[in-house]
Design a protein around this motif. Structure first.
Motif, PDB file in Angstrom:
ATOM      1  N   LYS A   6      -5.999 -17.925 -10.081  1.00 39.66           N
ATOM      2  CA  LYS A   6      -6.146 -17.144  -8.902  1.00 39.66           C
ATOM      3  C   LYS A   6      -7.657 -16.890  -8.378  1.00 39.66           C
ATOM      4  CE  LYS A   6      -2.595 -14.074 -10.798  1.00 39.66           C
ATOM      5  NZ  LYS A   6      -2.186 -12.779 -11.221  1.00 39.66           N
ATOM      6  N   TYR A   7      -7.693 -17.079  -7.151  1.00 41.79           N
ATOM      7  CA  TYR A   7      -9.211 -17.109  -6.280  1.00 41.79           C
ATOM      8  C   TYR A   7      -9.857 -15.663  -6.676  1.00 41.79           C
ATOM      9  CZ  TYR A   7     -12.592 -16.758  -2.851  1.00 41.79           C
ATOM     10  OH  TYR A   7     -13.601 -16.484  -1.953  1.00 41.79           O
ATOM     11  N   ARG A   8      -9.070 -14.724  -6.533  1.00 43.16           N
ATOM     12  CA  ARG A   8      -9.763 -13.257  -6.460  1.00 43.16           C
ATOM     13  C   ARG A   8     -10.473 -13.180  -7.681  1.00 43.16           C
ATOM     14  NH1 ARG A   8      -9.847  -9.634  -2.688  1.00 43.16           N
ATOM     15  NH2 ARG A   8     -10.038  -7.299  -2.892  1.00 43.16           N
ATOM     16  N   PRO A   9      -9.750 -13.155  -8.845  1.00 44.73           N
ATOM     17  CA  PRO A   9     -10.747 -13.074 -10.153  1.00 44.73           C
ATOM     18  C   PRO A   9     -11.803 -13.880 -10.426  1.00 44.73           C
ATOM     19  CG  PRO A   9      -8.325 -12.995 -10.623  1.00 44.73           C
ATOM     20  CD  PRO A   9      -8.502 -13.503  -9.165  1.00 44.73           C
ATOM     21  N   LEU A  10     -11.669 -15.353  -9.804  1.00 45.64           N
ATOM     22  CA  LEU A  10     -12.875 -16.051  -9.872  1.00 45.64           C
ATOM     23  C   LEU A  10     -14.001 -15.675  -9.088  1.00 45.64           C
ATOM     24  CD1 LEU A  10     -10.906 -19.657  -9.789  1.00 45.64           C
ATOM     25  CD2 LEU A  10     -12.113 -18.432 -11.666  1.00 45.64           C
ATOM     26  N   LYS A  11     -13.542 -15.153  -7.774  1.00 46.38           N
ATOM     27  CA  LYS A  11     -14.572 -14.645  -7.020  1.00 46.38           C
ATOM     28  C   LYS A  11     -15.309 -13.063  -7.584  1.00 46.38           C
ATOM     29  CE  LYS A  11     -17.007 -14.557  -3.074  1.00 46.38           C
ATOM     30  NZ  LYS A  11     -18.080 -15.653  -2.739  1.00 46.38           N
ATOM     31  N   GLN A  73     -18.964 -22.534 -10.389  1.00 48.32           N
ATOM     32  CA  GLN A  73     -19.637 -21.860  -9.227  1.00 48.32           C
ATOM     33  C   GLN A  73     -19.503 -23.042  -8.171  1.00 48.32           C
ATOM     34  OE1 GLN A  73     -24.108 -22.096  -9.783  1.00 48.32           O
ATOM     35  NE2 GLN A  73     -24.322 -20.432  -8.217  1.00 48.32           N
ATOM     36  N   ARG A  74     -19.820 -24.316  -8.319  1.00 52.11           N
ATOM     37  CA  ARG A  74     -19.839 -25.361  -7.085  1.00 52.11           C
ATOM     38  C   ARG A  74     -18.600 -25.532  -6.685  1.00 52.11           C
ATOM     39  NH1 ARG A  74     -23.511 -27.674  -3.704  1.00 52.11           N
ATOM     40  NH2 ARG A  74     -22.080 -29.174  -2.541  1.00 52.11           N
ATOM     41  N   PRO A  75     -17.308 -25.543  -7.452  1.00 46.17           N
ATOM     42  CA  PRO A  75     -16.167 -25.808  -6.750  1.00 46.17           C
ATOM     43  C   PRO A  75     -15.671 -24.634  -5.774  1.00 46.17           C
ATOM     44  CG  PRO A  75     -16.269 -26.455  -8.956  1.00 46.17           C
ATOM     45  CD  PRO A  75     -17.241 -25.743  -8.796  1.00 46.17           C
ATOM     46  N   ILE A  76     -15.972 -23.228  -6.420  1.00 50.59           N
ATOM     47  CA  ILE A  76     -15.541 -22.497  -5.548  1.00 50.59           C
ATOM     48  C   ILE A  76     -16.358 -22.157  -4.239  1.00 50.59           C
ATOM     49  CG2 ILE A  76     -15.578 -19.771  -5.476  1.00 50.59           C
ATOM     50  CD1 ILE A  76     -13.507 -20.892  -7.113  1.00 50.59           C
ATOM     51  N   ALA A  77     -17.840 -22.527  -4.118  1.00 49.10           N
ATOM     52  CA  ALA A  77     -18.583 -22.593  -3.060  1.00 49.10           C
ATOM     53  C   ALA A  77     -17.929 -23.784  -2.109  1.00 49.10           C
ATOM     54  CB  ALA A  77     -19.779 -22.923  -3.495  1.00 49.10           C
ATOM     55  N   ASP A  78     -17.463 -24.938  -2.679  1.00 54.65           N
ATOM     56  CA  ASP A  78     -16.789 -26.040  -1.845  1.00 54.65           C
ATOM     57  C   ASP A  78     -15.611 -25.505  -1.367  1.00 54.65           C
ATOM     58  OD1 ASP A  78     -18.868 -27.725  -2.344  1.00 54.65           O
ATOM     59  OD2 ASP A  78     -17.909 -28.819  -3.882  1.00 54.65           O
ATOM     60  N   LEU A  79     -14.791 -24.898  -2.012  1.00 52.44           N
ATOM     61  CA  LEU A  79     -13.553 -24.303  -1.552  1.00 52.44           C
ATOM     62  C   LEU A  79     -13.828 -23.250  -0.364  1.00 52.44           C
ATOM     63  CD1 LEU A  79     -10.495 -24.022  -1.765  1.00 52.44           C
ATOM     64  CD2 LEU A  79     -10.735 -22.083  -3.700  1.00 52.44           C
ATOM     65  N   GLU A  80     -14.581 -22.347  -0.734  1.00 53.13           N
ATOM     66  CA  GLU A  80     -14.930 -21.489   0.538  1.00 53.13           C
ATOM     67  C   GLU A  80     -15.433 -22.266   1.623  1.00 53.13           C
ATOM     68  OE1 GLU A  80     -17.596 -18.809  -1.391  1.00 53.13           O
ATOM     69  OE2 GLU A  80     -15.867 -17.490  -2.215  1.00 53.13           O
ATOM     70  N   GLU A  81     -16.188 -23.025   1.562  1.00 51.11           N
ATOM     71  CA  GLU A  81     -16.773 -23.997   2.640  1.00 51.11           C
ATOM     72  C   GLU A  81     -15.636 -24.640   3.397  1.00 51.11           C
ATOM     73  OE1 GLU A  81     -18.693 -25.703   5.676  1.00 51.11           O
ATOM     74  OE2 GLU A  81     -19.436 -24.010   4.362  1.00 51.11           O
ATOM     75  N   ALA A  82     -14.750 -25.024   2.659  1.00 49.03           N
ATOM     76  CA  ALA A  82     -13.718 -25.663   3.402  1.00 49.03           C
ATOM     77  C   ALA A  82     -12.533 -24.888   4.283  1.00 49.03           C
ATOM     78  CB  ALA A  82     -12.852 -26.443   2.248  1.00 49.03           C
ATOM     79  N   TYR A  83     -12.709 -23.851   3.574  1.00 49.66           N
ATOM     80  CA  TYR A  83     -11.801 -22.636   4.190  1.00 49.66           C
ATOM     81  C   TYR A  83     -12.529 -22.253   5.540  1.00 49.66           C
ATOM     82  CZ  TYR A  83      -7.844 -21.402   1.332  1.00 49.66           C
ATOM     83  OH  TYR A  83      -6.774 -21.675   0.412  1.00 49.66           O
ATOM     84  N   ARG A  84     -13.879 -22.166   5.598  1.00 51.22           N
ATOM     85  CA  ARG A  84     -14.456 -21.641   6.763  1.00 51.22           C
ATOM     86  C   ARG A  84     -14.551 -22.777   7.800  1.00 51.22           C
ATOM     87  NH1 ARG A  84     -18.141 -19.346   2.680  1.00 51.22           N
ATOM     88  NH2 ARG A  84     -19.400 -21.211   2.492  1.00 51.22           N
ATOM     89  N   SER A  85     -14.829 -23.889   7.106  1.00 52.82           N
ATOM     90  CA  SER A  85     -14.690 -25.170   8.154  1.00 52.82           C
ATOM     91  C   SER A  85     -13.307 -25.233   8.964  1.00 52.82           C
ATOM     92  CB  SER A  85     -14.945 -26.357   7.379  1.00 52.82           C
ATOM     93  OG  SER A  85     -14.925 -27.716   8.017  1.00 52.82           O
ATOM     94  N   LEU A  86     -12.161 -25.123   8.115  1.00 56.51           N
ATOM     95  CA  LEU A  86     -10.932 -25.125   8.780  1.00 56.51           C
ATOM     96  C   LEU A  86     -10.815 -23.936   9.753  1.00 56.51           C
ATOM     97  CD1 LEU A  86      -8.563 -26.458   6.238  1.00 56.51           C
ATOM     98  CD2 LEU A  86      -9.478 -27.795   8.139  1.00 56.51           C
ATOM     99  N   ALA A  87     -11.376 -22.741   9.237  1.00 55.55           N
ATOM    100  CA  ALA A  87     -11.348 -21.538  10.365  1.00 55.55           C
ATOM    101  C   ALA A  87     -11.994 -21.708  11.582  1.00 55.55           C
ATOM    102  CB  ALA A  87     -11.743 -20.376   9.618  1.00 55.55           C
ATOM    103  N   ASP A  88     -13.119 -22.431  11.322  1.00 57.09           N
ATOM    104  CA  ASP A  88     -14.011 -22.777  12.517  1.00 57.09           C
ATOM    105  C   ASP A  88     -13.200 -23.962  13.640  1.00 57.09           C
ATOM    106  OD1 ASP A  88     -15.971 -21.124  12.117  1.00 57.09           O
ATOM    107  OD2 ASP A  88     -17.303 -22.846  11.063  1.00 57.09           O
TER     108      ASP A  88
END
Length: 316
Positions: A6-11, A73-88
């Motif tokens: 789950k993403y939320r506990p990881l965050k 740390q890095r995979p979650i940062a990459d995942l969030e960047e992917a979401y931001r990129s698609l949102a853009d």
């Protein structure tokens, strides 16, 4: 064994490490501290390991927590960047559009449409390829462009055409030319009596001209023809008295027609539809959809500046 990730506990875990406090991390995540603590406990339960050493005043990572932090740390940062990129992309805050256009549409519609798009979405990048209709179809099929602003072609099972508006071809001749004295509307047979300045082979205008002349009964022979690539060149040669030209109505407002007269041709074979051509098996990107919307507006805005379409004379 499958792990329920789950993403939320990881965050929550990463925020706790970065802030050094469950309280501060809970505020950043927008939850109460008990809810935040429950997220950490849920993550520890899934992993089967304690991640934090906790006291009433501080938290610190266990050795397992340190190892886990280094790995996620890095995979979650990459995942969030992917979401931001698609949102853009979805919000058209960035993106690239490659499109093809007939010279007449590139001259009349593209500057206005891309200019307005740039004001609304300055980070978008647009690449325009000017080409003849057949070339645009080939570029679409090889994925070199996303869509084309083109003339309606023969129906094809792999392509979709959406009309933007109707266009026609016009005789362009000097002021005082005998064509200006012709009663009623002009036709192909009227311009064939004079020397012609034609757009080059492969252009949609030339294809329709050649097809119409081929089908024209008792067509008079033309004494001389000049082949040119650029519509502005054709208009300049007409101005020099070298002949008569046949040019798309859509392009005329953007050409220097000083000293010239333009009359739409009434033949059915002198009409065409201009529209959007794209592959049936591909959806347009949000950036392309934004540009299409501006092209539709540009077409509507240019209509009052165009010569009226004449009544259409059916082919004999």
């Amino acid at each position: 064994m499958a792990i329920n990730i789950k993403y939320r506990p990881l965050k929550a875990f990463l925020l706790a490490v970065d802030t050094g406090s469950f309280t501060h991390a809970a505020n950043q995540l927008g939850v109460t501290q008990p809810s935040f603590t429950a997220l950490i406990q849920d993550l520890e339960e899934v992993l089967g390991l304690r991640l934090f050493e906790r006291t009433t005043r501080s938290i610190s990572l266990t050795s397992a927590g340190q190892d886990f932090y280094a790995r996620v740390q890095r995979p979650i940062a990459d995942l969030e960047e992917a979401y931001r990129s698609l949102a853009d992309l979805a919000a058209v805050r960035r993106g690239n559009v490659a499109l093809g256009a007939l010279p007449s549409t590139a001259l009349s519609l593209l500057p206005v449409a891309t200019g307005t798009l740039r004001q609304a979405h300055p980070a978008l990048k647009v690449r325009v390829v000017e080409a003849h209709n057949d070339e645009l179809v080939a570029l679409l099929r090889t994925n070199q462009i996303e869509f084309a602003v083109a003339a309606q072609a023969e129906p094809a099972s792999d392509l979709t055409f959406t009309p933007l508006g109707e266009d026609c071809f016009c005789a362009v001749y000097p002021a005082g030319h005998p064509l200006g004295d012709e009663p009623g509307m002009l036709h192909w047979r009227d311009v064939l009596r004079y020397d012609l300045i034609l757009l080059s082979q492969g252009s949609n205008a030339r294809q329709q001209f050649d097809r119409a002349v081929r089908d024209e009964a008792d067509a008079p022979a033309t004494a001389l023809r000049y082949d040119v690539t650029n519509m502005g060149t054709a208009a300049g040669m007409v101005r020099q008295g070298l002949g008569v030209s046949v040019l798309p109505r859509l392009a005329l407002p953007e050409l220097n027609l000083s000293g010239l007269r333009c009359t739409p041709l009434g033949d059915a074979s002198a009409r065409r539809y201009i529209g959007l051509l794209h592959r049936r098996d591909r959806s347009l990107s949000p950036a392309a959809q934004a540009l299409v919307a501006q092209l539709e507006i540009a077409m509507a805005e240019i209509q009052p500046r165009l010569l009226p379409l004449p009544p259409m004379t059916p082919a004999d």
